[in-house]
Scaffold this motif. Structure first.
Motif, PDB file in Angstrom:
ATOM      1  N   UNK A 177       9.247 -14.667  -9.162  1.00  0.00           N
ATOM      2  CA  UNK A 177      10.099 -13.564  -9.608  1.00  0.00           C
ATOM      3  C   UNK A 177      10.925 -13.983 -10.822  1.00  0.00           C
ATOM      4  N   UNK A 178      11.426 -15.220 -10.814  1.00  0.00           N
ATOM      5  CA  UNK A 178      12.183 -15.717 -11.968  1.00  0.00           C
ATOM      6  C   UNK A 178      11.307 -15.759 -13.213  1.00  0.00           C
ATOM      7  N   UNK A 179      10.070 -16.243 -13.054  1.00  0.00           N
ATOM      8  CA  UNK A 179       9.141 -16.304 -14.187  1.00  0.00           C
ATOM      9  C   UNK A 179       8.861 -14.907 -14.737  1.00  0.00           C
ATOM     10  N   UNK A 180       8.763 -13.942 -13.853  1.00  0.00           N
ATOM     11  CA  UNK A 180       8.468 -12.572 -14.274  1.00  0.00           C
ATOM     12  C   UNK A 180       9.699 -11.879 -14.841  1.00  0.00           C
ATOM     13  N   UNK A 181      10.874 -12.471 -14.627  1.00  0.00           N
ATOM     14  CA  UNK A 181      12.103 -11.889 -15.144  1.00  0.00           C
ATOM     15  C   UNK A 181      12.508 -10.611 -14.449  1.00  0.00           C
ATOM     16  N   UNK A 182      12.167 -10.507 -13.160  1.00  0.00           N
ATOM     17  CA  UNK A 182      12.487  -9.302 -12.408  1.00  0.00           C
ATOM     18  C   UNK A 182      13.090  -9.669 -11.057  1.00  0.00           C
ATOM     19  N   UNK A 183      13.926  -8.816 -10.485  1.00  0.00           N
ATOM     20  CA  UNK A 183      14.492  -9.104  -9.163  1.00  0.00           C
ATOM     21  C   UNK A 183      13.395  -9.127  -8.104  1.00  0.00           C
ATOM     22  N   UNK A 184      13.429 -10.117  -7.245  1.00  0.00           N
ATOM     23  CA  UNK A 184      12.396 -10.214  -6.220  1.00  0.00           C
ATOM     24  C   UNK A 184      12.446  -9.019  -5.282  1.00  0.00           C
ATOM     25  N   UNK A 185      13.615  -8.386  -5.175  1.00  0.00           N
ATOM     26  CA  UNK A 185      13.775  -7.248  -4.262  1.00  0.00           C
ATOM     27  C   UNK A 185      12.976  -6.023  -4.679  1.00  0.00           C
ATOM     28  N   UNK A 186      12.405  -6.028  -5.890  1.00  0.00           N
ATOM     29  CA  UNK A 186      11.614  -4.868  -6.314  1.00  0.00           C
ATOM     30  C   UNK A 186      10.133  -5.207  -6.500  1.00  0.00           C
ATOM     31  N   UNK A 187       9.715  -6.409  -6.054  1.00  0.00           N
ATOM     32  CA  UNK A 187       8.361  -6.874  -6.354  1.00  0.00           C
ATOM     33  C   UNK A 187       7.446  -6.923  -5.134  1.00  0.00           C
ATOM     34  N   UNK A 188       6.147  -6.734  -5.401  1.00  0.00           N
ATOM     35  CA  UNK A 188       5.080  -6.933  -4.423  1.00  0.00           C
ATOM     36  C   UNK A 188       4.273  -8.151  -4.887  1.00  0.00           C
ATOM     37  N   UNK A 189       4.371  -9.237  -4.128  1.00  0.00           N
ATOM     38  CA  UNK A 189       3.820 -10.520  -4.571  1.00  0.00           C
ATOM     39  C   UNK A 189       2.824 -11.064  -3.559  1.00  0.00           C
ATOM     40  N   UNK A 190       1.840 -11.799  -4.055  1.00  0.00           N
ATOM     41  CA  UNK A 190       0.964 -12.604  -3.215  1.00  0.00           C
ATOM     42  C   UNK A 190       1.106 -14.048  -3.656  1.00  0.00           C
ATOM     43  N   UNK A 191       1.328 -14.932  -2.704  1.00  0.00           N
ATOM     44  CA  UNK A 191       1.408 -16.372  -2.968  1.00  0.00           C
ATOM     45  C   UNK A 191       0.201 -17.038  -2.327  1.00  0.00           C
ATOM     46  N   UNK A 192      -0.516 -17.835  -3.116  1.00  0.00           N
ATOM     47  CA  UNK A 192      -1.676 -18.586  -2.637  1.00  0.00           C
ATOM     48  C   UNK A 192      -1.331 -20.065  -2.627  1.00  0.00           C
ATOM     49  N   UNK A 193      -1.087 -20.600  -1.447  1.00  0.00           N
ATOM     50  CA  UNK A 193      -0.817 -22.031  -1.274  1.00  0.00           C
ATOM     51  C   UNK A 193      -2.156 -22.689  -0.967  1.00  0.00           C
TER      52      UNK A 193
END
Length: 379
Positions: A177-193
């Motif tokens: 979210x920091x990299x995207x410059x947007x609040x995480x509270x408004x994002x739909x994210x997928x994390x691949x570990x």
């Protein structure tokens, strides 16, 4: 805050001395072969022969070589936190609850508890915090965590999906979210570990709403030696033919990429493909197809996708895996920048791409240290 972070395995003790005010590790290391006569301490690239018959002696060897001046707390990685929804200050009651969770993670929690007891004995004056791999995923709605088993049976024995790698998923989601410059509270994210163990998570407005690992770390993606998703009927057939212990060994230690090719490490797999090995080529297709399928499923579950992160050893370093996963996902707005991907990113998608993909290095030790600080400040 200066925090000692401990990650105790069955025969190892990983550690770091971490400064949370500067978000940096002062030192990192590992004691390996605990319980064997040739135990070793690796510290800043130097190896020492040490006496480590148990985790207590291993920790003693570590503490004897660290500058502990100003140390304020100890943070512990605990793989299975059961119904803990957040990290917790360690008390006698918390330890009793952790003991009750041992049947849920018999390969991991006994070692984690041994590390906690060793640290409590060696550093009794310091507050100590348990940070759970499962806690981040406790926000999953029931539709995501419940298995379609008889309800009374499942509730009595805690048969449900817990998810793992949660510390990494939470850390990476916030960094994305920091990299995207947007609040995480408004994002739909997928994390691949993606490492030897691998998992995917769907993070909606900062909260985990689904993840690929389940009751154990065996469910989900194809991994180095773990099968990932298989038909439960096949598990029953394996148990009938080989017995439960051998079935567990097959699924956890002889399957995944290891079972498909004889290579658990992606670097060896790529070398085999370059040498013309057809089985390895097909295995890479199986591996990346499963990852891609989860990305699509999680985009559907969240009603769309804003960002995707690759992390851990494979995710951070394997450009071909990243390219194969992103290939065909243009309909989700993921437009791969091949040159950026080849050089390791960090941004992998073209400028103007509707959905962003990034390489985000994970740092579970820093996440544990910062969570330890948070718990103590709130207490």
């Amino acid at each position: 805050m200066k925090v000692l972070v401990l990650n105790a395995g069955s025969s190892s003790l990983k550690f770091s001395l971490t400064d949370t005010t500067q978000d940096r590790h002062l030192v990192r290391g590992l004691v390996e072969r605990i319980g064997e006569p040739d135990s070793r301490l690796k510290l800043d690239g130097v190896a020492y022969d040490v006496r480590a018959r148990d985790h207590g002696e291993a920790l003693g060897a570590v503490l004897g070589r660290l500058d502990l001046e100003g140390l304020e707390a100890v943070g512990h990685r605990v793989v299975h936190g059961g119904d803990f929804t957040t990290s917790s200050l360690i008390t006698d009651e918390v330890l009793q609850r952790l003991e009750a969770f041992v049947p849920l993670a018999p390969l991991h929690n006994p070692a984690n508890i041994a590390g906690i007891r060793a640290a409590l004995a060696a550093l009794p004056e310091l507050p100590q915090v348990a940070v759970f791999d499962t806690a981040f995923h406790q926000t999953m709605p029931e539709r995501a965590w419940r298995y379609a088993l008889p309800r009374e049976l499942a509730d009595r024995h805690r048969y449900r999906r817990y998810g793992f790698h949660g510390t990494s998923h939470r850390y990476v989601a916030h960094r994305l979210a920091e990299r995207m410059g947007r609040p995480i509270e408004e994002l739909r994210l997928v994390v691949l570990h993606l490492g030897n163990g691998a998992s995917a998570s769907a993070v909606l407005r900062g909260k985990s709403v689904d993840t690929s690992m389940g009751f154990t770390p065996l469910e989900g993606l194809v991994m180095g030696t773990r099968s990932g998703d298989v038909d439960p009927g096949l598990v029953l057939e394996l148990c009938r033919r080989y017995g439960p212990d051998e079935t567990s060994r097959i699924l956890n230690r002889e399957s995944g990429l290891q079972g498909l090719t004889g290579h658990a490490d992606l670097r060896d797999l790529h070398a085999a493909i370059a040498a013309g090995d057809e089985a390895s080529r097909r295995a890479l297709e199986v591996y990346t197809y499963r990852i891609k399928k989860y990305v699509g499923a999680y985009a559907a579950a969240m009603g769309g996708l804003d960002g995707l992160a690759f992390t851990a050893g494979v995710g951070e370093n394997d450009a071909e895996v990243r390219a194969r996963v992103l290939e065909g996902l243009e309909f989700l707005g993921l437009e791969l920048d091949a040159e950026a991907n080849a050089r390791g990113g960090p941004r992998l998608t073209r400028p103007g791409s509707a959905t962003e993909a990034w390489v985000i290095p994970t740092d579970e030790e820093l996440a544990i240290a910062k969570d330890t600080e948070r718990v103590l400040r709130e207490a």
